[in-house]
Scaffold this active site. Sequence first.
Site, PDB file in Angstrom:
ATOM      1  CB  SER A   3      -0.918   0.016   1.221  1.00 22.66           C
ATOM      2  OG  SER A   3      -1.724  -1.134   1.242  1.00 22.66           O
TER       3      SER A   3
HETATM    4  N1  SAH Z   1      -0.813  -4.912   3.815  1.00 29.41           N
HETATM    5  C1  SAH Z   1      -0.029  -5.287   2.661  1.00 29.41           C
HETATM    6  C2  SAH Z   1      -0.628  -4.888   1.344  1.00 29.41           C
HETATM    7  C3  SAH Z   1      -1.873  -5.603   1.095  1.00 29.41           C
HETATM    8  S1  SAH Z   1      -2.429  -5.824  -0.549  1.00 29.41           S
HETATM    9  C4  SAH Z   1       1.389  -4.751   2.733  1.00 29.41           C
HETATM   10  O1  SAH Z   1       1.728  -4.039   3.690  1.00 29.41           O
HETATM   11  O2  SAH Z   1       2.171  -5.069   1.843  1.00 29.41           O
HETATM   12  C5  SAH Z   1      -3.788  -6.844  -0.069  1.00 29.41           C
HETATM   13  C6  SAH Z   1      -3.418  -8.248   0.316  1.00 29.41           C
HETATM   14  O3  SAH Z   1      -4.598  -8.889   0.777  1.00 29.41           O
HETATM   15  C7  SAH Z   1      -2.881  -9.090  -0.834  1.00 29.41           C
HETATM   16  O4  SAH Z   1      -1.656  -9.645  -0.498  1.00 29.41           O
HETATM   17  C8  SAH Z   1      -3.952 -10.173  -0.996  1.00 29.41           C
HETATM   18  O5  SAH Z   1      -3.446 -11.408  -1.417  1.00 29.41           O
HETATM   19  C9  SAH Z   1      -4.530 -10.239   0.407  1.00 29.41           C
HETATM   20  N2  SAH Z   1      -5.867 -10.829   0.523  1.00 29.41           N
HETATM   21  C10 SAH Z   1      -6.912 -10.711  -0.334  1.00 29.41           C
HETATM   22  N3  SAH Z   1      -7.966 -11.398   0.146  1.00 29.41           N
HETATM   23  C11 SAH Z   1      -7.585 -11.953   1.330  1.00 29.41           C
HETATM   24  C12 SAH Z   1      -8.228 -12.762   2.292  1.00 29.41           C
HETATM   25  N4  SAH Z   1      -9.481 -13.198   2.148  1.00 29.41           N
HETATM   26  N5  SAH Z   1      -7.539 -13.117   3.395  1.00 29.41           N
HETATM   27  C13 SAH Z   1      -6.242 -12.721   3.568  1.00 29.41           C
HETATM   28  N6  SAH Z   1      -5.578 -11.970   2.673  1.00 29.41           N
HETATM   29  C14 SAH Z   1      -6.244 -11.576   1.577  1.00 29.41           C
END
Ligand code: SAH
Length: 261
Positions: A110
């Site tokens: 992000s």
């Molecule tokens: N917080 C992260 C960025 C997140 S991007 C950082 O600091 O890098 C969003 C993430 O959510 C992605 O890696 C995606 O694979 C994950 N995601 C999507 N759906 C999800 C779910 N149901 N449970 C856990 N993770 C999920």
Amino acid sequence: MAVAFCWFCPEPALAAAKIDKKSTAAPKDSRQKKQSDPNQPFVWNRPRSKERENERAQMVNRIRWGYGLDESNILKAMQDVPRHWFVPSNQQSRAYLDSPLPIGFDQTISQPYIVAYMTHVLDLDPNDRVLEIGTGSGYQAAVLNEFTPHVFTIEIIRPLGERATETLKKHGYQSIRVKIGDGYKGWPEAAPFDAIIVTCAPDDIPAPLLEQLRPGGKMIIPVGSRWQGQELILVEKNESGKATRRSVMPVRFVPLIREKD
Ligand code: SAH
């Protein structure tokens, strides 16, 4: 509220909202959380590096002066956590831009401002247990670890979860717990949580997450579809367990993916 969207980035929008302090953190003492144990001093590993600290300082200045998020504890955390540790090698030159960046598997780390803002509204202290949904690169989890050692994070894409686990281990983060699975269901065995941060967007607030939020706790979560618009929602559960929600800014996150049964 001025908002700038980055329609070309696959990931969380450049939400240039100014901070409305009244609309975010409730006074700490109204939360009636468990007392700290005076016999157990809060010392935990918060890894540090001087590498690229000038670039980090510029990133922090942008968060402070560009967006008006002038909270010393948050700015210090953003200065202290080396974002480049969490960024893939082909994105290293962009590690300190105020921008989301690709981390593979169609996912992104992000935008730093959003990380700072979401962390700020949770108003964490070292007693807090915090659950993150969407580990991604592990960067947000590392920023949360600046405030509390009780960080739990769930990632649904196995290779991302494994890579984040390795990155965190390699750099000496000892207390962050990473689980691979569907974060929609939360982490019942580790609940309740004082704070929940969701970094992917469901269509609505998952009921299991609401249940796993402790009375007096807060959840920050983007809600809505990718193309029709999402709002960042702050959910506050009062001491009697009643939850109120309000929108704090428009955003754009990757969708929350559901595990197939
Ligand atoms: N917080 C992260 C960025 C997140 S991007 C950082 O600091 O890098 C969003 C993430 O959510 C992605 O890696 C995606 O694979 C994950 N995601 C999507 N759906 C999800 C779910 N149901 N449970 C856990 N993770 C999920």
